[in-house]
Design a protein around this motif. Structure first.
Motif, PDB file in Angstrom:
ATOM      1  N   CYS A 250       4.172  -1.989   5.374  1.00  0.00           N
ATOM      2  CA  CYS A 250       4.788  -3.229   4.904  1.00  0.00           C
ATOM      3  C   CYS A 250       3.815  -3.985   4.002  1.00  0.00           C
ATOM      4  CB  CYS A 250       5.224  -4.089   6.087  1.00  0.00           C
ATOM      5  SG  CYS A 250       3.898  -4.612   7.203  1.00  0.00           S
ATOM      6  N   ARG A 251       2.537  -3.916   4.310  1.00  0.00           N
ATOM      7  CA  ARG A 251       1.529  -4.577   3.458  1.00  0.00           C
ATOM      8  C   ARG A 251       1.380  -3.845   2.126  1.00  0.00           C
ATOM      9  NH1 ARG A 251       0.676  -5.317   8.757  1.00  0.00           N
ATOM     10  NH2 ARG A 251      -0.165  -7.337   9.427  1.00  0.00           N
ATOM     11  N   TYR A 252       1.487  -2.531   2.161  1.00  0.00           N
ATOM     12  CA  TYR A 252       1.447  -1.741   0.933  1.00  0.00           C
ATOM     13  C   TYR A 252       2.601  -2.123   0.016  1.00  0.00           C
ATOM     14  CZ  TYR A 252       1.422   2.578  -1.906  1.00  0.00           C
ATOM     15  OH  TYR A 252       1.398   3.487  -2.935  1.00  0.00           O
ATOM     16  N   GLN A 253       3.793  -2.242   0.591  1.00  0.00           N
ATOM     17  CA  GLN A 253       4.951  -2.615  -0.205  1.00  0.00           C
ATOM     18  C   GLN A 253       4.868  -4.071  -0.660  1.00  0.00           C
ATOM     19  OE1 GLN A 253       6.128  -0.086  -1.248  1.00  0.00           O
ATOM     20  NE2 GLN A 253       7.901   0.692  -0.140  1.00  0.00           N
ATOM     21  N   ALA A 254       4.281  -4.923   0.172  1.00  0.00           N
ATOM     22  CA  ALA A 254       4.085  -6.319  -0.236  1.00  0.00           C
ATOM     23  C   ALA A 254       3.144  -6.400  -1.430  1.00  0.00           C
ATOM     24  CB  ALA A 254       3.537  -7.135   0.928  1.00  0.00           C
ATOM     25  N   ALA A 255       2.072  -5.608  -1.402  1.00  0.00           N
ATOM     26  CA  ALA A 255       1.122  -5.607  -2.515  1.00  0.00           C
ATOM     27  C   ALA A 255       1.804  -5.155  -3.800  1.00  0.00           C
ATOM     28  CB  ALA A 255      -0.060  -4.700  -2.185  1.00  0.00           C
ATOM     29  N   LEU A 258       3.902  -7.930  -5.056  1.00  0.00           N
ATOM     30  CA  LEU A 258       3.075  -8.979  -5.654  1.00  0.00           C
ATOM     31  C   LEU A 258       2.666  -8.618  -7.083  1.00  0.00           C
ATOM     32  CD1 LEU A 258       0.910  -9.819  -2.529  1.00  0.00           C
ATOM     33  CD2 LEU A 258       2.413 -11.437  -3.722  1.00  0.00           C
ATOM     34  N   LEU A 259       2.449  -7.332  -7.345  1.00  0.00           N
ATOM     35  CA  LEU A 259       2.163  -6.918  -8.722  1.00  0.00           C
ATOM     36  C   LEU A 259       3.358  -7.235  -9.625  1.00  0.00           C
ATOM     37  CD1 LEU A 259       0.379  -3.449  -8.317  1.00  0.00           C
ATOM     38  CD2 LEU A 259      -0.659  -5.660  -8.830  1.00  0.00           C
ATOM     39  N   HIS A 260       4.562  -6.961  -9.150  1.00  0.00           N
ATOM     40  CA  HIS A 260       5.750  -7.283  -9.943  1.00  0.00           C
ATOM     41  C   HIS A 260       5.859  -8.788 -10.192  1.00  0.00           C
ATOM     42  CE1 HIS A 260       8.025  -3.567 -10.548  1.00  0.00           C
ATOM     43  NE2 HIS A 260       7.561  -3.156  -9.384  1.00  0.00           N
ATOM     44  N   ARG A 263       1.244 -11.686  -9.256  1.00  0.00           N
ATOM     45  CA  ARG A 263       0.261 -12.333  -8.373  1.00  0.00           C
ATOM     46  C   ARG A 263      -0.811 -11.292  -8.047  1.00  0.00           C
ATOM     47  NH1 ARG A 263       4.549 -14.930  -4.184  1.00  0.00           N
ATOM     48  NH2 ARG A 263       2.685 -15.212  -2.894  1.00  0.00           N
ATOM     49  N   TYR A 264      -1.608 -10.989  -9.084  1.00  0.00           N
ATOM     50  CA  TYR A 264      -2.483  -9.831  -9.046  1.00  0.00           C
ATOM     51  C   TYR A 264      -3.609  -9.957  -8.019  1.00  0.00           C
ATOM     52  CZ  TYR A 264      -0.167  -9.351 -13.593  1.00  0.00           C
ATOM     53  OH  TYR A 264       0.748  -9.286 -14.609  1.00  0.00           O
ATOM     54  N   ALA A 265      -4.230 -11.115  -7.942  1.00  0.00           N
ATOM     55  CA  ALA A 265      -5.345 -11.277  -7.000  1.00  0.00           C
ATOM     56  C   ALA A 265      -4.865 -11.114  -5.555  1.00  0.00           C
ATOM     57  CB  ALA A 265      -6.002 -12.642  -7.196  1.00  0.00           C
ATOM     58  N   GLU A 266      -3.669 -11.656  -5.262  1.00  0.00           N
ATOM     59  CA  GLU A 266      -3.108 -11.486  -3.914  1.00  0.00           C
ATOM     60  C   GLU A 266      -2.786 -10.018  -3.649  1.00  0.00           C
ATOM     61  OE1 GLU A 266      -0.084 -14.610  -2.765  1.00  0.00           O
ATOM     62  OE2 GLU A 266      -0.413 -15.164  -4.854  1.00  0.00           O
ATOM     63  N   ALA A 267      -2.290  -9.337  -4.669  1.00  0.00           N
ATOM     64  CA  ALA A 267      -1.987  -7.914  -4.511  1.00  0.00           C
ATOM     65  C   ALA A 267      -3.258  -7.125  -4.229  1.00  0.00           C
ATOM     66  CB  ALA A 267      -1.303  -7.377  -5.770  1.00  0.00           C
ATOM     67  N   ARG A 288      -5.011  -0.604  -5.956  1.00  0.00           N
ATOM     68  CA  ARG A 288      -5.948  -1.721  -5.794  1.00  0.00           C
ATOM     69  C   ARG A 288      -6.807  -1.871  -7.053  1.00  0.00           C
ATOM     70  NH1 ARG A 288     -10.744  -1.940  -1.175  1.00  0.00           N
ATOM     71  NH2 ARG A 288     -11.581  -4.008  -1.715  1.00  0.00           N
ATOM     72  N   TRP A 289      -7.277  -0.744  -7.583  1.00  0.00           N
ATOM     73  CA  TRP A 289      -8.076  -0.791  -8.809  1.00  0.00           C
ATOM     74  C   TRP A 289      -7.253  -1.363  -9.953  1.00  0.00           C
ATOM     75  CZ3 TRP A 289      -7.564   1.442 -13.638  1.00  0.00           C
ATOM     76  CH2 TRP A 289      -8.699   1.422 -14.464  1.00  0.00           C
TER      77      TRP A 289
END
Length: 440
Positions: A250-255, A258-260, A263-267, A288-289
């Motif tokens: 769920c965190r992977y999908q949230a990240a 967030l990219l979409h 909200r890059y820093a949060e991702a 992440r990179w």
């Protein structure tokens, strides 16, 4: 007395089934409000419905209130219902993230099944206890359950797998690792050399199962994300994370969401959390990179959208090739784009151009996850046996892509005629241990 009771029941059945009059049955059984066993059965039915609706707290409270009411009852009905009730309470605690509170209920259910000689119940509750101890990182207790399950296995192959699992749990299993599935059976990567034929599919195996409320919320978020409703999707993923503090997906999908949402820093922070919970989960390292590059302004948002379309989109290879070549004019050194372009060229049978694309990617900007994937793709295309062996060896370096490393290991262990299927970046379901049995 037994014959007399059987005769009464037979007469009541005739009246109920042939004459449409159930009053004799009702007189034998009493009204539900007067029969504690009937009230108990009704409470279990209600609890089943609540569990099916994922309302584990209400089911737990309902069944916990039943226990004092049936204390002191005896008979075959009690022997049948009590372990199920205790097991369900334990399951509800577990699904609420309360594994410590679940243990005594599961242990009591197991003990009752052992006393009754219920072999199926013993296996089920040993499996549930194994997962609860794993969740709490109680290694030796979990390993003891696994060893007992191995003793109960009739199939020698299953017994060996369970014993290996017991040893691995006792030693401290990885947060995330890769298994090879051949003809439906899971195998450790070091077992592949003895397996000469069959299609190979890779799946992840975590050190904990995912709680069901988290799975349901994640699936809801994926559905909303698939419709482009990213804010709503993120809310579902956040609910999933609250339901299961250990779930990486769920965190992977949230990240990714967030990219979409730019909200890059949060991702980037979310991907770091994924890496802590399940190192190497899907593409979390390369994503992440990329999130860091987006946050720094080194990569444009449009390039991220293109990369996503190339990895997960439904377009034909010709369309993807055209899209990747357009993106490379804007980001000519991005290794990920060279990787994705090369894969389309392979699909189109243009292997010489694919080799050039993979080599360009290895000389470009990226990180270990993408480089390991590039090495595997290049190894599948190059003709030089020594170069191929070196590429496959380097693809297994720590810190890279776990599926690429497993593919490289498999390519070195199995004949080249074997077909190797890797899991997708976001579309595949991670492997997990069996959920707690719905029957217990």
């Amino acid at each position: 007395m037994q014959s007399h009771v059987q005769a009464l029941v037979a007469i009541a059945q005739v009246f109920a089934q042939e004459l449409g009059d159930a009053s004799l049955f009702q007189r034998l059984m009493g009204a539900p409000r007067d029969n504690p066993l009937l009230r108990w059965q009704e409470a279990l039915r209600q609890a089943e419905a609540l569990i099916g609706a994922l309302d584990f707290a209400a089911a737990r409270d309902l069944l916990t209130r039943v226990l004092p009411e049936v204390e002191g009852l005896q008979g075959s009905g009690v022997e049948a219902l009590l372990p199920i009730t205790l097991g369900r309470i334990g399951e509800c605690h577990f699904e609420l993230g309360e594994a410590e509170q679940a243990l005594p209920y599961m242990q009591q259910a197991l003990a009752l099944c052992e006393q009754a000689g219920d072999a199926e119940g013993v296996q089920i509750y040993l499996g549930n206890l194994f997962e609860a101890h794993r969740w709490l990182e109680q290694r030796e207790a979990a390993a003891a359950c696994a060893r007992r399950l191995a003793e109960l296995a009739a199939d020698p192959a299953v017994q060996r797998r369970r014993l290996r699992r017991a040893a691995r749990v006792a030693a401290g299993e990885p947060r995330n690792r890769v298994l090879a599935v051949i003809d439906g059976a899971p195998h450790e990567l070091d077992e592949l050399q003895s397996l000469a034929t069959g299609h190979v599919r890779f799946v992840f195996e975590r050190d904990r199962i995912t709680l069901r409320r988290a799975t349901a919320a994640t699936e809801a978020g994926e559905a909303r994300g698939g419709e482009g409703e990213h804010a709503e999707a993120l809310a579902h993923f956040e609910r999933a994370a609250a339901a299961d503090r250990h779930d990486p997906h769920c965190r992977y999908q949230a990240a990714f969401t967030l990219l979409h949402l730019r909200r890059y820093a949060e991702a980037e922070a979310a991907y770091a959390e994924v890496e802590g919970l399940a190192p190497g989960w899907f593409h979390c390292r390369s994503d992440r990179w990329l999130a860091g590059q987006l946050a720094a302004g080194a990569v444009a948002h449009e390039i991220f959208l293109v990369a996503h379309a190339l990895q997960d989109g439904p377009m034909a290879p010709e369309e993807k090739l055209h899209l990747s070549e357009g993106a490379l004019t804007a980001a000519p050194r991005l290794a990920l784009l060279h990787l994705l372009r090369g894969k389309q060229l392979v699909q189109l049978g243009r292997e010489a151009e694919a080799v050039a694309a993979f080599r360009a990617g290895l000389a470009g900007d990226g990180e270990s996850d993408v480089y390991s994937r590039l090495r595997v793709e290049l190894a599948n295309c190059c003709e030089d046996p020594q170069e191929r062996a070196g590429l496959l060896r380097d693809a297994q370096r720590p810190g890279g892509n776990l599926i690429a490393a497993a593919t490289a290991h498999c390519s070195r262990s199995l004949p080249r005629t074997n077909r190797i299927l890797a899991v997708n970046a976001r579309g595949s379901t991670p492997a997990r241990s069996p959920p707690m049995s719905p029957d217990r």
